[in-house]
Design an enzyme around this catalytic site. Structure first.
Site, PDB file in Angstrom:
ATOM      1  N   GLY A 164       0.807  -1.218   0.000  1.00  0.00           N
ATOM      2  CA  GLY A 164       0.000   0.000   0.000  1.00  0.00           C
ATOM      3  C   GLY A 164       0.838   1.265   0.000  1.00  0.00           C
ATOM      4  N   GLY A 165       2.048   1.166  -0.528  1.00  0.00           N
ATOM      5  CA  GLY A 165       2.904   2.340  -0.614  1.00  0.00           C
ATOM      6  C   GLY A 165       3.611   2.677   0.694  1.00  0.00           C
ATOM      7  CG  HIS A 235       4.347   5.069  -3.672  1.00  0.00           C
ATOM      8  ND1 HIS A 235       5.130   5.227  -4.784  1.00  0.00           N
ATOM      9  CD2 HIS A 235       5.074   5.502  -2.629  1.00  0.00           C
ATOM     10  CE1 HIS A 235       6.293   5.744  -4.420  1.00  0.00           C
ATOM     11  NE2 HIS A 235       6.286   5.931  -3.121  1.00  0.00           N
ATOM     12  CE  LYS A 237      -1.481  -0.160  -8.904  1.00  0.00           C
ATOM     13  NZ  LYS A 237      -1.773  -1.592  -8.722  1.00  0.00           N
ATOM     14  NE  ARG A 291      -4.418  -7.285  -3.218  1.00  0.00           N
ATOM     15  CZ  ARG A 291      -4.347  -6.213  -3.992  1.00  0.00           C
ATOM     16  NH1 ARG A 291      -5.252  -6.010  -4.937  1.00  0.00           N
ATOM     17  NH2 ARG A 291      -3.376  -5.346  -3.867  1.00  0.00           N
ATOM     18  NE  ARG A 337      -7.672   2.474  -7.860  1.00  0.00           N
ATOM     19  CZ  ARG A 337      -6.909   1.665  -7.140  1.00  0.00           C
ATOM     20  NH1 ARG A 337      -6.876   1.783  -5.823  1.00  0.00           N
ATOM     21  NH2 ARG A 337      -6.172   0.748  -7.726  1.00  0.00           N
TER      22      ARG A 337
HETATM   23  P1  ADP Z   1       3.420  -1.506  -2.539  1.00  0.00           P
HETATM   24  O1  ADP Z   1       3.430  -2.961  -2.214  1.00  0.00           O
HETATM   25  O2  ADP Z   1       3.516  -0.653  -1.318  1.00  0.00           O
HETATM   26  O3  ADP Z   1       2.321  -1.107  -3.481  1.00  0.00           O
HETATM   27  P2  ADP Z   1       5.329  -1.587  -4.777  1.00  0.00           P
HETATM   28  O4  ADP Z   1       6.599  -2.310  -4.682  1.00  0.00           O
HETATM   29  O5  ADP Z   1       4.243  -2.215  -5.588  1.00  0.00           O
HETATM   30  O6  ADP Z   1       4.809  -1.250  -3.294  1.00  0.00           O
HETATM   31  O7  ADP Z   1       5.578  -0.128  -5.355  1.00  0.00           O
HETATM   32  C1  ADP Z   1       4.552   0.832  -5.413  1.00  0.00           C
HETATM   33  C2  ADP Z   1       4.958   2.012  -6.259  1.00  0.00           C
HETATM   34  O8  ADP Z   1       6.193   2.580  -5.781  1.00  0.00           O
HETATM   35  C3  ADP Z   1       5.232   1.663  -7.705  1.00  0.00           C
HETATM   36  O9  ADP Z   1       4.054   1.650  -8.482  1.00  0.00           O
HETATM   37  C4  ADP Z   1       6.152   2.813  -8.091  1.00  0.00           C
HETATM   38  O10 ADP Z   1       5.380   3.998  -8.277  1.00  0.00           O
HETATM   39  C5  ADP Z   1       7.009   3.018  -6.854  1.00  0.00           C
HETATM   40  N1  ADP Z   1       8.252   2.219  -6.911  1.00  0.00           N
HETATM   41  C6  ADP Z   1       8.468   0.991  -6.367  1.00  0.00           C
HETATM   42  N2  ADP Z   1       9.720   0.538  -6.631  1.00  0.00           N
HETATM   43  C7  ADP Z   1      10.336   1.486  -7.356  1.00  0.00           C
HETATM   44  C8  ADP Z   1      11.657   1.620  -7.969  1.00  0.00           C
HETATM   45  N3  ADP Z   1      12.593   0.667  -7.857  1.00  0.00           N
HETATM   46  N4  ADP Z   1      11.904   2.752  -8.671  1.00  0.00           N
HETATM   47  C9  ADP Z   1      10.970   3.733  -8.788  1.00  0.00           C
HETATM   48  N5  ADP Z   1       9.745   3.668  -8.247  1.00  0.00           N
HETATM   49  C10 ADP Z   1       9.409   2.583  -7.537  1.00  0.00           C
END
Ligand code: ADP
Length: 450
Positions: A164-165, A235, A237, A291, A337
């Site tokens: 969740g960012g 982070h 969407k 999921r 959303r």
């Molecule tokens: P969460 O599980 O908290 O959603 P994610 O690993 O899916 O975390 O990452 C969420 C968002 O963070 C990504 O969509 C992107 O915007 C940013 N992000 C994650 N990793 C990177 C990276 N290595 N470089 C740049 N942005 C990143």
């Protein structure tokens, strides 16, 4: 096939599952907290059970209450929706121990993908391209600094249990490493009970591209193309579309096959999403969600499939109703959303809906649990609706979105609708020219949000 299923969730996603089940002739049981007694999912399901007080921890996250609700109603299977218990391996284990069926992957798959280091390691071994970074966890600040120098800044420090960012911090240079490292660790510890972190190269202008996969649990799997979810705030969407405006048919086929092969090899069951950052024509795996995703309807729109129906079929032991060659893309779909939040700072804005009118017409789908007079409780997520449009191509989908947003009425609370009206005036949005930072910059410039 099941005769009765229980939905361990609330809001639009609980309704979404009720609808799929009803079309399949399956009876549904809603569960709800005392704050949700009048909620639409409770009204629409065949039966309902109150499982606790308002707080999520004591209701929608209460495993004993949910299992007891299955036992008293005779529900055979549980659909978890997204959020709440949907990616909780311990819950899946309890469900199985009670001879109930979890509509989703196995506890083991959830466990592997829920730990980001293990997930990345597994994907690497399955031939999925990953973001360059540390080999596993990084235990000390000294090691983190050394990696920063070796990889080159900027880098991102991520809690392995994060989601969740939360639990992610960027270090632009060596001077920022100490704070970023310690903060990511502390956030991992306080939010997820695990302070392990790892380090990745921070990509500066990527898009967020995710591949929808679906497996039958017996070694067969397909992919349903990508969604571009680059327009994000903190982070999270806010606007998603399929197909991705920057992805070619060749790229889709290639990365799609890598993903479907990977999940087939681990006998993955049901719906899953493999998330990538995409920059300069390369895909870099970041995580897998085991999921259904909030944004699944854009995929349903362009492929003409019902992913929830498919989840239920596969969980009951039936075959998937489609194979890769049956899946062809038709047109373009966009989801926005709609959150009960007040701009410019997106502060949650619960309250009573004095008037609600959902848009309609060709190619418009409104997934929402709102109704006239409904009171949005303050205890849960602020998502109150998803507006999904489908057109023959991207310009038609954009025009339809504009038209549908104009028809939508949600009075009584502030919502994110004005944001989408404004975004539809932007050349970059109209041409699909954006990356994961575009929206944050736009919000800072136009709303002073930062
Ligand atoms: P969460 O599980 O908290 O959603 P994610 O690993 O899916 O975390 O990452 C969420 C968002 O963070 C990504 O969509 C992107 O915007 C940013 N992000 C994650 N990793 C990177 C990276 N290595 N470089 C740049 N942005 C990143």
């Amino acid at each position: 096939m099941f005769e009765k299923i229980l939905i361990a969730n609330r809001g639009e996603i609980a309704l979404r599952v009720v609808r799929a089940a009803r079309e399949m002739g399956i009876a549904t049981v809603a569960v709800h907290s005392t704050a949700d007694s009048d909620a639409m999912h409770v009204r629409m399901a065949d039966e309902s059970v109150c499982i606790g007080p308002p707080s999520g921890a004591q209701s929608y996250l209460s495993v004993p209450a949910i299992i007891a609700a299955c036992e008293v109603t005779g529900a055979e299977a549980i659909h978890p929706g997204y959020g709440f218990l949907s990616e909780n391996a311990g819950f899946v284990q309890v469900v199985e121990d009670h001879d109930l069926t979890f509509i989703g992957p196995t506890a083991e798959h959830i466990r592997i993908m829920g730990d980001k280091i293990t997930a990345k390691d597994t994907m690497k071994k399955l031939g999925v391209p990953c973001v360059p970074g540390s080999d596993g966890g990084v235990a000390t600040l000294e090691e983190a600094k050394r990696l920063g120098e070796d990889m080159g800044y900027p880098v991102i420090i991520k809690a392995t249990a994060g989601g969740g960012g939360r639990g992610m911090k960027v270090a632009q240079n060596a001077g920022e490493m100490e704070k970023a490292f310690l903060t990511a660790r502390a956030e991992g510890k306080s939010n997820f009970g695990n302070d392990e972190v790892y380090i990745e190269k921070y990509l500066t202008t990527p898009r967020h591209i995710e591949i929808q996969v679906f497996g039958d649990g017996k070694g067969r799997a397909v992919h349903l193309g990508e969604r571009d979810c680059s327009l994000q705030r903190r982070h999270q969407k806010v606007f998603e579309e399929a197909p991705g405006p920057a992805i070619s048919a060749e790229e889709r086929a290639a990365i799609g096959k890598v993903c479907s092969d990977a999940v087939a090899r681990i006998n993955y069951t049901g719906a899953g999403t493999i998330e990538f950052l995409y920059e300069n024509g390369e895909f870099y795996f970041i995580e897998m969600n085991t999921r259904l995703q909030v944004e699944h309807p854009v995929t349903e729109a362009i492929f003409g499939v019902d992913l929830v129906r498919e989840q239920i079929r596969v969980a009951s032991g039936m075959e998937m109703s489609f194979q890769q060659e049956d899946l062809t893309i038709n047109g373009h779909s966009i989801e926005v959303r709609i959150n009960a939040e007040k701009l410019p700072n997106f502060a949650p804005c619960p309250g009573r809906i004095t008037q609600y009118h959902a848009p309609g017409g060709l190619g418009v789908r409104m997934d929402s649990a709102l109704y006239d007079g409904y009171s949005i409780p303050p205890y849960y997520d602020s998502l109150i609706g998803k507006l999904i449009v489908h057109g023959r191509d991207r310009p038609e989908a954009l025009a339809r979105l504009n038209r549908a947003l104009g028809e939508l009425i949600v009075d009584g609370v502030d919502t994110t609708v004005p944001l989408f009206h404004a975004l539809l005036q932007e050349e970059d949005v109209l041409t699909g020219n954006y990356n994961i930072h575009w929206l944050e910059h736009w919000l800072e410039t136009n709303l002073g949000d930062g």
